[in-house]
Design a protein around this motif. Structure first.
Motif, mmCIF file in Angstrom:
data_model
loop_
_atom_site.group_PDB
_atom_site.id
_atom_site.type_symbol
_atom_site.label_atom_id
_atom_site.label_comp_id
_atom_site.label_asym_id
_atom_site.label_seq_id
_atom_site.Cartn_x
_atom_site.Cartn_y
_atom_site.Cartn_z
ATOM 1 N N ASP A 179 0.807 -1.410 0.043
ATOM 2 C CA ASP A 179 -0.092 0.166 -0.011
ATOM 3 C C ASP A 179 0.622 1.424 0.032
ATOM 4 O O ASP A 179 0.299 2.437 0.157
ATOM 5 C CB ASP A 179 -0.712 0.029 1.483
ATOM 6 N N ALA A 238 0.813 1.716 5.764
ATOM 7 C CA ALA A 238 -0.135 1.161 6.275
ATOM 8 C C ALA A 238 -0.007 0.887 7.941
ATOM 9 O O ALA A 238 -0.366 -0.099 8.548
ATOM 10 C CB ALA A 238 -0.601 -0.191 5.551
ATOM 11 N N SER A 249 -0.714 2.476 10.615
ATOM 12 C CA SER A 249 -2.061 2.557 11.395
ATOM 13 C C SER A 249 -2.979 1.336 11.059
ATOM 14 O O SER A 249 -3.585 0.929 12.226
ATOM 15 C CB SER A 249 -2.600 4.014 11.374
ATOM 16 N N ASP A 250 -2.993 1.070 9.862
ATOM 17 C CA ASP A 250 -3.907 0.063 9.547
ATOM 18 C C ASP A 250 -3.597 -1.444 10.244
ATOM 19 O O ASP A 250 -4.407 -2.019 10.721
ATOM 20 C CB ASP A 250 -4.167 -0.126 7.985
ATOM 21 N N ARG A 251 -2.251 -1.501 10.122
ATOM 22 C CA ARG A 251 -1.668 -2.787 10.941
ATOM 23 C C ARG A 251 -2.154 -2.798 12.338
ATOM 24 O O ARG A 251 -2.670 -3.803 13.089
ATOM 25 C CB ARG A 251 -0.516 -2.958 10.603
ATOM 26 N N TRP A 267 -4.510 -1.194 13.866
ATOM 27 C CA TRP A 267 -5.921 -1.314 14.279
ATOM 28 C C TRP A 267 -6.320 -2.782 14.083
ATOM 29 O O TRP A 267 -7.003 -3.263 14.606
ATOM 30 C CB TRP A 267 -6.619 -0.504 13.277
#
Length: 278
Positions: free
Chosen positions: A147, A249, A251-253, A255
């Protein structure tokens, strides 16, 4: 796995050889039963698949079972298209899941299969826990940032645009425009990027070069923009190999890890995932 989707974003270890994969794709809804049976035939191990719809509900299927709608297995979904769902009683669904767990050497907790979990995302993780896995591990690291810049220009932009153009051509014919030369390379690169995401031997420099080639093919088909030269200067270190792709990514991870590891959220009056009082 391609039957479930091709964007295998999050991979978790569950202990004793079990794994959990969160993936997305283009087909909506995916063929859960057929894909689960195919993976089970390939691995020789039981498979449980679930498709979550905007945190509202989910459908699940084992490799040898029927397609079940949760949280209300005895009622059809009035909002989403899930496919050919079989209406089942709560006892039937719990019995099927307990038998499925037994076939894989797990010990399911029937009482926990009826735990109050209002959000379908949390319900998916709670089902996994209730089936008796050792633990839900943290997401495994990627081999490269799929990403991040520059790959996001393919995965988040051009590949999506190519798929939408293909759908338009299917529905509208010649009015949608001809196939442009960047479309097939963008789709092929997108597929290879996602397929190699956990391959530590992946040829990342090759992926960067292919990204540059797709961007060059796409350039004649877009309107010139004032920032094009600035963008080219920004991308140059990535495309020449002077600067490695960077991960956007994080912050996505974080979360995803919190979501899988935290206790399920509950609320007064919420629907039980599997119960017989409907």
């Amino acid at each position: 796995m391609a039957g479930f989707g091709y964007r295998h974003r999050w991979l978790r270890e569950l202990g004793d050889g079990w794994q959990m994969v969160e993936t997305t794709g283009w087909d909506d809804p995916p063929d859960l039963r057929g894909s689960a049976a195919a993976v089970a035939a390939s691995t020789g191990r039981p498979v449980l698949a679930a498709y979550v719809c905007d945190s509202d509900c989910l459908v699940m299927a084992t490799d040898a079972g029927s397609l079940v709608h949760l949280p209300r297995p005895a009622e059809p979904c009035r909002v989403y298209c899930h496919g050919d769902v079989d209406l089942r009683s709560a006892d039937e669904v719990v019995g099927e899941l307990v038998a499925w767990a037994d076939s894989g050497g797990l010990r399911a907790d029937p009482a926990r299969l009826r735990t109050d979990v209002p959000l379908a995302d949390d319900l998916a993780f709670e089902l996994v826990r209730a089936l008796g896995v050792a633990e839900i591990g943290r997401t495994r690291p990627w081999a490269y940032p799929v990403d991040g810049i520059p790959f996001s220009m393919i995965t988040n932009t051009l590949a999506r645009r190519a798929r939408m153009r293909a759908v338009d051509r299917e529905h509208y014919g010649p009015e949608a425009g001809e196939v442009q030369p960047w479309e097939a390379p963008a789709l092929a690169l997108d597929a290879d990027l996602w397929a190699s995401l956990y391959d530590t031997d992946a040829d990342v420099p090759s992926f960067v070069r292919r990204t540059a080639e797709v961007l060059d093919l796409f350039r004649p088909f877009r309107r010139p923009r004032p920032q094009d030269q600035e963008n080219d200067e920004f991308l140059a270190p990535f495309l020449t190999g002077e600067r490695p792709p960077f991960d956007t990514a994080a912050s996505d991870r974080a979360w995803a890890d919190r979501r899988a590891g935290a206790a399920p959220r509950t609320s007064r009056g919420a629907a039980l995932p599997i119960r017989g009082s409907w």
